[in-house]
Design a protein around this motif. Structure first.
Motif, short mmCIF file in Angstrom:
data_model
loop_
_atom_site.label_atom_id
_atom_site.label_comp_id
_atom_site.label_asym_id
_atom_site.label_seq_id
_atom_site.Cartn_x
_atom_site.Cartn_y
_atom_site.Cartn_z
N PHE A 1 0.86 -1.19 0.00
CA PHE A 1 0.00 0.00 0.00
C PHE A 1 0.90 1.24 0.00
CE2 PHE A 1 -2.42 -3.32 2.08
CZ PHE A 1 -3.70 -3.19 1.55
N ILE A 2 0.52 2.25 -0.77
CA ILE A 2 1.17 3.56 -0.71
C ILE A 2 0.18 4.50 -0.03
CG2 ILE A 2 2.22 5.44 -2.01
CD1 ILE A 2 2.90 3.45 -4.19
N VAL A 3 0.60 5.05 1.12
CA VAL A 3 -0.31 5.81 1.98
C VAL A 3 0.29 7.19 2.24
CG1 VAL A 3 -1.56 5.78 4.16
CG2 VAL A 3 -0.93 3.62 3.06
N ASP A 4 -0.55 8.25 2.16
CA ASP A 4 -0.04 9.59 2.45
C ASP A 4 -0.13 9.87 3.95
OD1 ASP A 4 -2.68 10.17 3.06
OD2 ASP A 4 -3.06 11.34 1.25
N THR A 5 0.24 11.09 4.34
CA THR A 5 0.31 11.43 5.76
C THR A 5 -1.06 11.43 6.44
OG1 THR A 5 0.28 13.74 5.07
CG2 THR A 5 2.41 12.78 5.59
N ARG A 6 -2.13 11.54 5.67
CA ARG A 6 -3.47 11.51 6.25
C ARG A 6 -3.99 10.09 6.43
NH1 ARG A 6 -6.70 14.36 1.88
NH2 ARG A 6 -5.27 13.05 0.66
N GLY A 7 -3.18 9.11 6.00
CA GLY A 7 -3.61 7.72 6.10
C GLY A 7 -4.48 7.30 4.94
N VAL A 8 -4.51 8.09 3.87
CA VAL A 8 -5.32 7.78 2.69
C VAL A 8 -4.50 6.91 1.74
CG1 VAL A 8 -6.50 8.73 0.67
CG2 VAL A 8 -6.68 9.87 2.90
N VAL A 9 -5.11 5.86 1.21
CA VAL A 9 -4.43 4.96 0.27
C VAL A 9 -4.31 5.65 -1.08
CG1 VAL A 9 -4.50 2.73 -0.89
CG2 VAL A 9 -5.33 2.94 1.46
N VAL A 10 -3.06 5.86 -1.53
CA VAL A 10 -2.80 6.47 -2.83
C VAL A 10 -2.75 5.42 -3.93
CG1 VAL A 10 -1.17 7.89 -4.15
CG2 VAL A 10 -1.55 8.34 -1.71
N GLN B 1 7.22 -0.74 7.13
CA GLN B 1 6.78 0.59 6.72
C GLN B 1 8.01 1.42 6.38
OE1 GLN B 1 3.47 2.97 8.63
NE2 GLN B 1 5.22 4.04 9.47
N SER B 2 8.04 1.94 5.15
CA SER B 2 9.16 2.76 4.69
C SER B 2 8.64 4.14 4.30
CB SER B 2 9.86 2.11 3.50
OG SER B 2 10.28 0.81 3.81
N LEU B 3 9.50 5.12 4.40
CA LEU B 3 9.12 6.50 4.08
C LEU B 3 9.68 6.89 2.73
CD1 LEU B 3 9.80 8.24 7.52
CD2 LEU B 3 7.76 7.02 6.75
N ILE B 4 8.88 7.61 1.94
CA ILE B 4 9.34 8.18 0.68
C ILE B 4 9.79 9.60 0.95
CG2 ILE B 4 8.70 8.81 -1.67
CD1 ILE B 4 6.64 6.62 -1.65
N GLU B 5 11.07 9.85 0.79
CA GLU B 5 11.61 11.17 1.08
C GLU B 5 11.27 12.13 -0.06
OE1 GLU B 5 12.96 12.20 3.78
OE2 GLU B 5 12.90 10.24 4.77
N ARG B 6 10.70 13.24 0.28
CA ARG B 6 10.37 14.27 -0.68
C ARG B 6 11.44 15.36 -0.68
NH1 ARG B 6 6.53 12.71 -4.30
NH2 ARG B 6 4.77 11.71 -3.27
N PRO B 7 11.46 16.22 -1.73
CA PRO B 7 12.40 17.35 -1.71
C PRO B 7 12.20 18.22 -0.47
CG PRO B 7 11.41 17.09 -3.89
CD PRO B 7 10.68 16.15 -2.98
N PHE B 8 13.27 18.85 -0.05
CA PHE B 8 13.29 19.75 1.11
C PHE B 8 13.10 18.98 2.42
CE2 PHE B 8 11.10 21.97 -2.44
CZ PHE B 8 12.17 22.77 -2.82
N GLY B 9 13.28 17.64 2.37
CA GLY B 9 13.31 16.87 3.60
C GLY B 9 11.96 16.51 4.18
N ASP B 10 10.86 16.78 3.47
CA ASP B 10 9.53 16.46 4.00
C ASP B 10 9.13 15.04 3.60
OD1 ASP B 10 9.26 18.97 5.06
OD2 ASP B 10 8.43 19.79 3.19
N SER B 11 8.78 14.21 4.56
CA SER B 11 8.32 12.86 4.29
C SER B 11 6.80 12.88 4.22
CB SER B 11 8.79 11.91 5.39
OG SER B 11 10.19 11.88 5.44
N GLU B 12 6.26 12.76 3.01
CA GLU B 12 4.82 12.90 2.83
C GLU B 12 4.12 11.57 2.59
OE1 GLU B 12 4.28 15.64 -0.32
OE2 GLU B 12 5.22 17.31 0.73
N THR B 13 4.86 10.56 2.19
CA THR B 13 4.24 9.31 1.77
C THR B 13 4.93 8.13 2.41
OG1 THR B 13 3.79 10.38 -0.35
CG2 THR B 13 3.47 8.01 -0.24
#
Length: 567
Positions: A250-259, A318-330
């Protein structure tokens, strides 16, 4: 000057045609079809520019200008399709999307050839004579500028896809993306200069600028493997891998919504993608979210999950997808069903404990009663049967000890650097104490300074091989230990003068598996094979009339090279 300019225009057309034909030879590569179309359209643009310059009179010049304007509608569309395919986004394009993209070019072409009726493309046009011949100076209408805006929008969208890819990919694809961006930028600047009258009246340098486009793309093909390795192929491959995984992903965003999720996840939940994507994971699969931490952190643990009324063991990660500017959103949540593996491990653990402890204790009880029976019996026939019982008890007990040895070897630390000379000396010393009559020949100088990346358990393997060579020899055995090495590994050869190891025994060990009709008679050689293969080595057997040689190949540690240099 006129001849030079005309030659450049025609050369641009010839170069564009040549590169397009070469690209189409690789038509199976994602993006090559639109690339060939773009280059052919650019070549036609250049040819029509040349024909317009060479034309005689306003009618001919205007005809070729209209033809060139019609061809210009192909280039931005081909560019967008090229970037869509190259970046792997073509899976999101449908026939309806393509039809929608074609509406504006078709309408504009129709307006170009019917301009005399509505004057929306050109409100007026005049013939001018310039360095290369004749050209058209026109007062452009709203339809023309609308088409220009649409074309530049398509080019900008394609550039956005390439820039986004460059920000999240490696050096090869970043270089390819940069080459494609440069290839479209040069003629785009030339065209803008023509549109906003920074060039001589009637001269459109866009066709000449495509010389640079052809040159850049040719260089990308030859140096950056543009037609051999594309990002689209990798993106499709990654999607296919995700789809074919047996793990639930599952790919899940910070709100817990399945992407997004894969097919295995949908099958496990007995649902469809429409019912899962866009929904809270806690809603569609509440039992899967229970073991997860509340905050978005890296997580890896085996958990019991209640799935469809059945409790199964899952390796939850559970792994984190690193976004630009250091924000982990997914987050990527993967669950591997390890129920069967856990059950087998439990069964093996029980069997191992039974074999190591219970069986040994029961053998001791049998031996005790047999010894009492031997003391009471006074019959040679009974003594022979008792001797057979004692031999069988010793064999079973010995195998139990070897299972314990094997367990300790696997429980030990992973591969580590060990001194081969000390390891062989310790193994030989242990075996000599157990078998004093045996002769073991070993020259320590052959292994001097050699280190192998195998760990302490390799000594147990050498002890087993030496003991096996001695115990299966009816006479006074002689065992020879030889060592040689090269840049990549170390070979230890243990040779005996006994009857040799049976063909079936050798085949089973070398194959690495047993069958009901082909199996090993003991556990000793399995112990050796498992230890050697666990540390990345190999084992094979050489059998002759003079005996058997066991050849063990082990990975060489880097310290061996330094030691050899110091010597």
């Amino acid at each position: 000057m006129a001849v030079i300019y005309l030659a450049l225009v025609l050369f641009a057309g010839i170069l564009g045609t040549g590169v397009a034909m070469y690209a189409l030879l690789h038509r199976d590569t994602p993006g090559v079809g639109p690339l060939g179309l773009l280059l052919l359209a650019a070549a036609m643009w250049s040819f029509t520019e040349g024909l317009s310059l060479a034309a005689n009179g306003l009618g001919s010049t205007v005809f070729w200008a209209k033809f060139r304007l019609s061809i210009s509608t192909i280039i931005p569309l081909a560019w967008l399709l090229l970037t869509v395919e190259y970046t792997g986004n073509d899976r999101h394009i449908t026939c309806n999307h393509l039809i929608a993209l074609l509406v504006e070019p078709i309408v504009f072409i129709a307006m170009v050839w019917t301009n005399g009726v509505h004057k929306l493309v050109w409100q007026s046009r005049d013939l001018v004579f310039t360095v290369g011949g004749s050209g058209v100076v026109a007062n452009r209408g709203i339809a023309f500028w609308g088409h220009v805006s649409y074309s530049y929008l398509l080019v900008a969208l394609g550039a956005f896809l390439l820039v986004r890819l460059s920000m999240r990919t490696d050096q090869l694809f970043r270089s390819q993306s940069t080459s494609l961006l440069a290839a479209i930028t040069v003629p785009l600047i030339a065209n803008a200069a023509f549109l906003f009258q920074f060039t001589p009246p009637g001269i459109d340098p866009t066709g000449v600028a495509f010389v640079a486009t052809g040159t850049i793309i040719t260089g990308a093909i030859l140096r950056r493997q543009l037609l051999a390795v594309t990002a689209g192929t990798r993106e499709h491959g990654r999607d296919e891998i995700l789809a074919e995984l047996e793990d639930l992903v599952f790919i899940v965003d910070t709100r817990g919504v399945v992407v997004d999720c894969n097919q295995s996840a949908l099958q496990a939940l007995e649902t469809t993608a429409d019912d899962v994507i866009g929904q809270q994971l806690a809603t569609v699969a509440p039992s899967l979210t229970e073991p997860l931490p509340d905050d978005a952190t890296e997580y890896h643990r085996v958990e019991a999950v209640n799935l469809d009324g059945s409790v199964r063991k899952f390796d939850v990660q559970q792994s984190l997808i690193e976004r630009p500017f250091g924000d982990s959103e997914t987050r990527i949540l993967s669950l591997r069903d390890v129920t069967d593996r856990t059950r087998r491990e439990q069964q093996l653990d029980v069997l191992n404990r039974l074999l190591r402890h219970n069986l040994r204790n029961e053998m001791n009880v049998i031996r005790g009663h047999a010894e009492l029976l031997a003391e009471a019996a006074d019959d040679p026939a009974v003594d022979r049967h008792l001797d057979r019982i004692f031999d069988t008890i010793d064999t079973v007990t010995e195998r139990s000890d070897k299972v314990g040895t094997l367990t300790r070897a696997f429980d030990a630390a992973g591969p580590q650097s060990v001194d081969l000379t000390l390891t062989l000396r310790d193994a030989i010393g242990t075996v000599r104490e157990a078998h004093p009559p045996a002769t073991i020949q070993f020259d320590p100088d052959e292994a001097s300074g050699l280190r192998v990346n195998s760990g302490a358990s390799i000594g147990l393997a050498f002890e087993e091989l030496l003991s096996n060579a001695i115990e299966h020899n009816d006479g006074d055995p002689t065992v020879t230990v030889g060592v040689d090495s090269d840049a990549t590994g170390v070979t230890v050869r243990i040779a005996d003068d006994g009857p040799g190891i049976g063909e079936q025994e050798r085949t089973v060990i070398e194959r690495g598996r047993e069958t009901p009709l082909a199996h090993s008679s003991g556990i000793g050689l399995w112990l050796v094979a498992w230890i050697v293969r666990t540390v990345g080595g190999t084992i094979r057997f050489e059998t002759t009339d003079d005996g058997t040689t066991v050849v063990v190949r082990l990975p060489r540690d880097g310290d061996s090279d330094r030691a050899a240099t110091e010597r």
